[in-house]
Design a protein around this motif. Structure first.
Motif, PDB file in Angstrom:
ATOM      1  N   PRO A 152      13.228 105.950  -7.643  1.00  0.00           N
ATOM      2  CA  PRO A 152      13.341 105.991  -9.107  1.00  0.00           C
ATOM      3  C   PRO A 152      12.269 105.178  -9.832  1.00  0.00           C
ATOM      4  N   HIS A 153      11.473 104.427  -9.106  1.00  0.00           N
ATOM      5  CA  HIS A 153      10.414 103.620  -9.712  1.00  0.00           C
ATOM      6  C   HIS A 153       9.150 104.435  -9.995  1.00  0.00           C
ATOM      7  N   ILE A 154       9.055 105.629  -9.435  1.00  0.00           N
ATOM      8  CA  ILE A 154       7.870 106.460  -9.672  1.00  0.00           C
ATOM      9  C   ILE A 154       7.880 106.928 -11.126  1.00  0.00           C
ATOM     10  N   PRO A 155       6.847 106.584 -11.886  1.00  0.00           N
ATOM     11  CA  PRO A 155       6.811 106.973 -13.298  1.00  0.00           C
ATOM     12  C   PRO A 155       6.712 108.493 -13.469  1.00  0.00           C
ATOM     13  N   ASN A 156       7.272 108.988 -14.542  1.00  0.00           N
ATOM     14  CA  ASN A 156       7.274 110.430 -14.816  1.00  0.00           C
ATOM     15  C   ASN A 156       5.869 111.000 -14.986  1.00  0.00           C
ATOM     16  N   HIS A 157       4.898 110.187 -15.425  1.00  0.00           N
ATOM     17  CA  HIS A 157       3.555 110.709 -15.667  1.00  0.00           C
ATOM     18  C   HIS A 157       2.752 110.916 -14.369  1.00  0.00           C
ATOM     19  N   MET A 158       3.254 110.420 -13.238  1.00  0.00           N
ATOM     20  CA  MET A 158       2.502 110.576 -11.984  1.00  0.00           C
ATOM     21  C   MET A 158       2.759 111.968 -11.408  1.00  0.00           C
ATOM     22  N   PRO A 159       1.708 112.741 -11.119  1.00  0.00           N
ATOM     23  CA  PRO A 159       1.888 114.103 -10.626  1.00  0.00           C
ATOM     24  C   PRO A 159       2.467 114.142  -9.208  1.00  0.00           C
ATOM     25  N   CYS A 160       3.404 115.058  -9.041  1.00  0.00           N
ATOM     26  CA  CYS A 160       4.075 115.235  -7.752  1.00  0.00           C
ATOM     27  C   CYS A 160       3.931 116.679  -7.277  1.00  0.00           C
ATOM     28  N   CYS A 161       4.010 116.850  -5.980  1.00  0.00           N
ATOM     29  CA  CYS A 161       4.031 118.187  -5.379  1.00  0.00           C
ATOM     30  C   CYS A 161       5.402 118.809  -5.622  1.00  0.00           C
ATOM     31  N   GLY A 162       5.545 120.066  -5.286  1.00  0.00           N
ATOM     32  CA  GLY A 162       6.828 120.747  -5.412  1.00  0.00           C
ATOM     33  C   GLY A 162       7.924 120.099  -4.581  1.00  0.00           C
ATOM     34  N   THR A 163       7.539 119.417  -3.523  1.00  0.00           N
ATOM     35  CA  THR A 163       8.507 118.731  -2.664  1.00  0.00           C
ATOM     36  C   THR A 163       9.005 117.434  -3.270  1.00  0.00           C
ATOM     37  N   GLY A 164       8.351 116.973  -4.342  1.00  0.00           N
ATOM     38  CA  GLY A 164       8.698 115.710  -4.963  1.00  0.00           C
ATOM     39  C   GLY A 164       7.799 114.556  -4.535  1.00  0.00           C
ATOM     40  N   ARG A 165       6.942 114.794  -3.533  1.00  0.00           N
ATOM     41  CA  ARG A 165       6.034 113.743  -3.063  1.00  0.00           C
ATOM     42  C   ARG A 165       4.894 113.561  -4.054  1.00  0.00           C
ATOM     43  N   LEU A 166       4.537 112.314  -4.278  1.00  0.00           N
ATOM     44  CA  LEU A 166       3.375 112.043  -5.123  1.00  0.00           C
ATOM     45  C   LEU A 166       2.164 112.778  -4.582  1.00  0.00           C
ATOM     46  N   ARG A 167       1.355 113.331  -5.467  1.00  0.00           N
ATOM     47  CA  ARG A 167       0.143 114.035  -5.033  1.00  0.00           C
ATOM     48  C   ARG A 167      -0.888 113.068  -4.448  1.00  0.00           C
ATOM     49  N   ARG A 168      -0.947 111.870  -4.974  1.00  0.00           N
ATOM     50  CA  ARG A 168      -1.891 110.862  -4.495  1.00  0.00           C
ATOM     51  C   ARG A 168      -1.334 109.498  -4.888  1.00  0.00           C
ATOM     52  N   GLY A 169      -1.960 108.466  -4.333  1.00  0.00           N
ATOM     53  CA  GLY A 169      -1.556 107.117  -4.723  1.00  0.00           C
ATOM     54  C   GLY A 169      -0.225 106.689  -4.153  1.00  0.00           C
ATOM     55  N   TYR A 170       0.060 107.060  -2.907  1.00  0.00           N
ATOM     56  CA  TYR A 170       1.342 106.655  -2.323  1.00  0.00           C
ATOM     57  C   TYR A 170       1.177 105.823  -1.048  1.00  0.00           C
ATOM     58  N   GLY A 171      -0.003 105.203  -0.885  1.00  0.00           N
ATOM     59  CA  GLY A 171      -0.190 104.254   0.208  1.00  0.00           C
ATOM     60  C   GLY A 171       0.593 102.981  -0.070  1.00  0.00           C
ATOM     61  N   VAL A 172       0.596 102.073   0.889  1.00  0.00           N
ATOM     62  CA  VAL A 172       1.360 100.829   0.753  1.00  0.00           C
ATOM     63  C   VAL A 172       0.916 100.041  -0.479  1.00  0.00           C
ATOM     64  N   GLU A 173      -0.390  99.902  -0.670  1.00  0.00           N
ATOM     65  CA  GLU A 173      -0.895  99.137  -1.818  1.00  0.00           C
ATOM     66  C   GLU A 173      -0.419  99.748  -3.134  1.00  0.00           C
ATOM     67  N   GLN A 174      -0.605 101.041  -3.290  1.00  0.00           N
ATOM     68  CA  GLN A 174      -0.193 101.708  -4.532  1.00  0.00           C
ATOM     69  C   GLN A 174       1.323 101.663  -4.701  1.00  0.00           C
ATOM     70  N   MET A 175       2.053 101.807  -3.584  1.00  0.00           N
ATOM     71  CA  MET A 175       3.516 101.810  -3.677  1.00  0.00           C
ATOM     72  C   MET A 175       4.028 100.444  -4.127  1.00  0.00           C
ATOM     73  N   LEU A 176       3.476  99.372  -3.595  1.00  0.00           N
ATOM     74  CA  LEU A 176       3.928  98.050  -4.034  1.00  0.00           C
ATOM     75  C   LEU A 176       3.598  97.804  -5.495  1.00  0.00           C
ATOM     76  N   ARG A 177       2.506  98.362  -5.968  1.00  0.00           N
ATOM     77  CA  ARG A 177       2.187  98.249  -7.395  1.00  0.00           C
ATOM     78  C   ARG A 177       3.211  99.024  -8.235  1.00  0.00           C
ATOM     79  N   ILE A 178       3.578 100.212  -7.779  1.00  0.00           N
ATOM     80  CA  ILE A 178       4.607 100.997  -8.467  1.00  0.00           C
ATOM     81  C   ILE A 178       5.926 100.223  -8.506  1.00  0.00           C
TER      82      ILE A 178
END
Length: 183
Positions: A121-147
């Motif tokens: 639920p921490h993933i912001p609505n403005h971040m683009p996701c695939c049809g599966t719900g996975r973030l299109r980019r920016g989902y490595g450990v560094e980016q995830m901890l920032r999210i």
């Protein structure tokens, strides 16, 4: 009832061989660390890799062991703590590099929960996701901890520090370890 699990991270050299292994043992009830090990495998380390410079950037005790000895010690650590579940961020990578840990353990993937809008639920609505719900980019450990709120975080790419960071992701998400899919 709380059980213990392990978060494992590896770093590989230019030949795609494991040169370091970081493992944290934690309790499932509160995600607090109870034990840990950090191994550097000297033959693989000599080859070098993308993250060679950060391998020794830790206050954690470093165990220099050849791979068979490191794996034996790691298995003893896991078994003495009753660990059956091994969790990793992009677990298929670590599992592929640690075939000695295939039997007797369930490998679970932290990324398969953290990177998906329907689970995180921490993933912001403005971040683009695939049809599966996975973030299109920016989902490595560094980016995830920032999210997840660590705004100035910068990943070390050191196996023991990365294992700690992956445990932090799990703690912030708050799911039981069984929620993470087996691979």
């Amino acid at each position: 009832m709380s059980r213990r699990f392990a978060v494992i991270d590896t770093e590989t050299n230019w030949k795609d061989e494991v040169m370091s292994i970081g493992v944290l043992i934690a309790r499932s009830k509160d995600f607090e660390r109870t034990d840990s090990r950090y191994y550097i495998l000297p033959r693989a380390e000599k080859i070098g890799g993308m993250y060679s410079n950060s391998m020794r950037m830790t206050k954690h005790e470093i165990l220099i062991k050849h791979r068979p000895d490191a794996i034996d010690d790691l298995k003893d650590l896991l078994n003495s703590n009753g660990v059956k579940d091994l969790l990793a961020y992009n677990a298929s990578f670590d599992k592929r590099h640690l075939p000695e840990l295939h039997d007797g353990f369930s490998w679970r993937d932290i990324m398969k929960v953290a990177a998906y809008k329907q689970h995180n639920p921490h993933i912001p609505n403005h971040m683009p996701c695939c049809g599966t719900g996975r973030l299109r980019r920016g989902y490595g450990v560094e980016q995830m901890l920032r999210i997840l709120g660590k705004k100035d975080y910068s990943e070390t790419h050191n196996a023991i520090v990365d294992a700690r960071d992956e445990l932090m992701i799990m703690k912030k998400l708050g799911y039981d370890i069984d929620y993470y899919p087996e691979i």
